[in-house]
Structures are given as C-alpha cells and as structure tokens.
Design a protein around this motif. Structure first.
Motif, mmCIF file in Angstrom:
data_model
loop_
_atom_site.group_PDB
_atom_site.id
_atom_site.type_symbol
_atom_site.label_atom_id
_atom_site.label_comp_id
_atom_site.label_asym_id
_atom_site.label_seq_id
_atom_site.Cartn_x
_atom_site.Cartn_y
_atom_site.Cartn_z
ATOM 1 N N ASN A 1 35.284 19.509 -54.074
ATOM 2 C CA ASN A 1 36.140 18.826 -54.975
ATOM 3 C C ASN A 1 36.272 17.531 -55.107
ATOM 4 O OD1 ASN A 1 37.160 21.431 -55.857
ATOM 5 N ND2 ASN A 1 38.521 21.556 -53.988
ATOM 6 N N VAL A 2 35.838 16.787 -54.139
ATOM 7 C CA VAL A 2 35.558 15.297 -53.883
ATOM 8 C C VAL A 2 34.231 15.074 -53.308
ATOM 9 C CG1 VAL A 2 38.092 15.136 -53.927
ATOM 10 C CG2 VAL A 2 36.838 15.225 -51.940
ATOM 11 N N PRO A 3 33.923 13.637 -53.306
ATOM 12 C CA PRO A 3 32.795 13.108 -52.512
ATOM 13 C C PRO A 3 33.443 13.226 -51.022
ATOM 14 C CG PRO A 3 33.435 11.691 -54.391
ATOM 15 C CD PRO A 3 34.435 12.470 -54.276
ATOM 16 N N TYR A 4 32.087 13.294 -50.348
ATOM 17 C CA TYR A 4 32.477 13.196 -48.684
ATOM 18 C C TYR A 4 31.558 12.220 -48.225
ATOM 19 C CZ TYR A 4 34.588 17.761 -49.765
ATOM 20 O OH TYR A 4 35.406 18.734 -50.239
ATOM 21 N N ILE A 5 32.131 11.833 -47.109
ATOM 22 C CA ILE A 5 31.414 10.693 -46.129
ATOM 23 C C ILE A 5 30.755 11.393 -44.937
ATOM 24 C CG2 ILE A 5 31.619 8.547 -44.682
ATOM 25 C CD1 ILE A 5 32.459 8.196 -47.689
ATOM 26 N N LEU A 6 29.595 11.242 -44.641
ATOM 27 C CA LEU A 6 28.761 11.667 -43.772
ATOM 28 C C LEU A 6 28.131 10.809 -42.827
ATOM 29 C CD1 LEU A 6 26.819 14.716 -45.592
ATOM 30 C CD2 LEU A 6 28.916 14.874 -44.457
ATOM 31 N N ARG A 7 28.035 11.045 -41.560
ATOM 32 C CA ARG A 7 27.263 9.893 -40.828
ATOM 33 C C ARG A 7 26.099 10.606 -40.221
ATOM 34 N NH1 ARG A 7 31.386 7.706 -37.397
ATOM 35 N NH2 ARG A 7 31.810 6.676 -39.296
ATOM 36 N N LYS A 8 24.844 10.102 -40.174
ATOM 37 C CA LYS A 8 23.490 10.713 -39.860
ATOM 38 C C LYS A 8 23.687 10.646 -38.222
ATOM 39 C CE LYS A 8 18.605 10.492 -40.196
ATOM 40 N NZ LYS A 8 17.614 10.231 -40.872
ATOM 41 N N VAL A 9 23.321 11.815 -37.635
ATOM 42 C CA VAL A 9 23.273 11.765 -36.092
ATOM 43 C C VAL A 9 22.151 12.250 -35.468
ATOM 44 C CG1 VAL A 9 24.229 13.115 -34.090
ATOM 45 C CG2 VAL A 9 25.771 12.593 -36.078
ATOM 46 N N LEU B 1 32.709 1.585 -56.016
ATOM 47 C CA LEU B 1 33.705 1.277 -54.827
ATOM 48 C C LEU B 1 34.485 2.514 -54.557
ATOM 49 C CD1 LEU B 1 35.136 -1.984 -56.323
ATOM 50 C CD2 LEU B 1 33.412 -1.790 -54.478
ATOM 51 N N GLY B 2 35.039 2.529 -53.149
ATOM 52 C CA GLY B 2 35.903 3.747 -52.928
ATOM 53 C C GLY B 2 36.630 3.558 -51.695
ATOM 54 N N THR B 3 37.526 4.527 -51.492
ATOM 55 C CA THR B 3 38.296 4.598 -50.220
ATOM 56 C C THR B 3 38.064 5.828 -49.407
ATOM 57 O OG1 THR B 3 40.024 5.536 -51.261
ATOM 58 C CG2 THR B 3 40.121 3.307 -51.488
ATOM 59 N N GLY B 4 38.097 5.756 -48.181
ATOM 60 C CA GLY B 4 37.629 6.902 -47.242
ATOM 61 C C GLY B 4 38.696 6.822 -46.025
ATOM 62 N N PRO B 5 38.195 7.534 -45.000
ATOM 63 C CA PRO B 5 38.825 7.720 -43.784
ATOM 64 C C PRO B 5 38.643 6.467 -43.042
ATOM 65 C CG PRO B 5 36.771 9.297 -43.852
ATOM 66 C CD PRO B 5 36.903 8.650 -45.231
ATOM 67 N N GLU B 6 39.616 6.005 -42.133
ATOM 68 C CA GLU B 6 39.330 5.085 -41.069
ATOM 69 C C GLU B 6 38.050 5.081 -40.333
ATOM 70 O OE1 GLU B 6 42.582 3.734 -38.947
ATOM 71 O OE2 GLU B 6 43.979 4.488 -40.092
ATOM 72 N N GLY B 7 37.473 4.173 -40.068
ATOM 73 C CA GLY B 7 36.353 4.283 -38.906
ATOM 74 C C GLY B 7 34.893 4.458 -39.724
ATOM 75 N N ILE C 1 32.604 12.921 -41.622
ATOM 76 C CA ILE C 1 33.448 12.080 -41.435
ATOM 77 C C ILE C 1 34.800 12.305 -42.072
ATOM 78 C CG2 ILE C 1 34.328 9.480 -41.428
ATOM 79 C CD1 ILE C 1 31.723 10.661 -39.515
ATOM 80 N N GLY C 2 34.793 12.688 -43.361
ATOM 81 C CA GLY C 2 36.066 13.028 -44.368
ATOM 82 C C GLY C 2 35.698 12.958 -45.677
ATOM 83 N N ASP C 3 36.734 12.941 -46.502
ATOM 84 C CA ASP C 3 36.633 12.738 -47.751
ATOM 85 C C ASP C 3 36.977 11.439 -48.339
ATOM 86 O OD1 ASP C 3 39.435 13.065 -47.449
ATOM 87 O OD2 ASP C 3 39.652 14.573 -48.882
ATOM 88 N N ALA C 4 36.516 11.296 -49.778
ATOM 89 C CA ALA C 4 36.690 9.990 -50.295
ATOM 90 C C ALA C 4 37.135 10.089 -51.623
ATOM 91 C CB ALA C 4 35.246 9.377 -50.151
ATOM 92 N N TYR C 5 37.442 8.961 -52.205
ATOM 93 C CA TYR C 5 37.868 8.514 -53.233
ATOM 94 C C TYR C 5 36.775 7.658 -54.195
ATOM 95 C CZ TYR C 5 40.381 7.536 -57.915
ATOM 96 O OH TYR C 5 40.438 7.092 -59.017
ATOM 97 N N VAL C 6 35.945 8.132 -55.212
ATOM 98 C CA VAL C 6 35.044 7.148 -55.730
ATOM 99 C C VAL C 6 35.022 7.390 -57.207
ATOM 100 C CG1 VAL C 6 32.668 6.463 -55.553
ATOM 101 C CG2 VAL C 6 33.835 7.593 -53.595
ATOM 102 N N GLY D 1 26.024 2.464 -43.139
ATOM 103 C CA GLY D 1 25.130 3.190 -43.007
ATOM 104 C C GLY D 1 25.610 4.743 -43.307
ATOM 105 N N ASP D 2 26.896 4.854 -43.210
ATOM 106 C CA ASP D 2 27.316 6.072 -43.665
ATOM 107 C C ASP D 2 27.012 6.468 -45.111
ATOM 108 O OD1 ASP D 2 28.666 6.535 -41.213
ATOM 109 O OD2 ASP D 2 30.671 5.855 -41.881
ATOM 110 N N VAL D 3 27.075 7.896 -45.408
ATOM 111 C CA VAL D 3 26.401 8.222 -46.962
ATOM 112 C C VAL D 3 27.518 8.987 -47.552
ATOM 113 C CG1 VAL D 3 24.907 10.112 -47.720
ATOM 114 C CG2 VAL D 3 24.250 8.779 -45.819
ATOM 115 N N VAL D 4 27.840 8.526 -48.527
ATOM 116 C CA VAL D 4 28.732 9.270 -49.626
ATOM 117 C C VAL D 4 27.741 10.261 -50.253
ATOM 118 C CG1 VAL D 4 30.078 8.867 -51.566
ATOM 119 C CG2 VAL D 4 29.783 7.105 -49.864
#
Length: 66
Positions: free
Chosen positions: A29-37, A9-15, A46-51, A19-22
């Motif tokens: 320094n932190v996990p990041y959210i990426l979206r396949k294009v 479970l985690g928190t990340g940016p809005e939107g 997409i942004g950073d996350a807290y996991v 299918g987004d990837v952690v």
C-alpha cells in the motif's frame, strides 16, 4: 526525513542510513525502506515510508527499475 538520488523527498522510520533503498512492493500500500545485507541480494525490511509522487501507483508509470 530523507531524499532519494532522483529527487524525491519522504519520511520513514528512525535509523535510516545512506544507501537504504526505497521500493514499491507488488501488493503493498505504501513505499518501503529496505537495507541491503551481504552480497547475495538479500535485504532487511526497515519499515514503511511516505513519499509523495510514488504513493498511489505513480511509481508504476514513472519508469523505475523493476
């Protein structure tokens, strides 16, 4: 807030989309959210996350795909 396929479970940016990837990037320094294009292995940042459980190097020893 989001959950991953393997139960984290985690928190990340809005939107965030299903299918987004952690990911943990080397040197990050932190996990990041990426979206396949497209279909050529490109990703949009997409942004950073807290996991909890993968924040402080734990992901390196958890057997995740490199």
């Amino acid at each position: 807030m989001f959950s991953t396929d393997n139960g984290y479970l985690g928190t990340g940016p809005e939107g965030l989309y299903v299918g987004d990837v952690v990911c943990v990037l080397y040197g990050g320094n932190v996990p990041y959210i990426l979206r396949k294009v497209g279909n050529q292995g490109h990703y949009k940042f997409i942004g950073d996350a807290y996991v909890p459980g993968i924040m402080h190097g734990e992901a390196m020893n958890a057997g995740f795909q490199e």
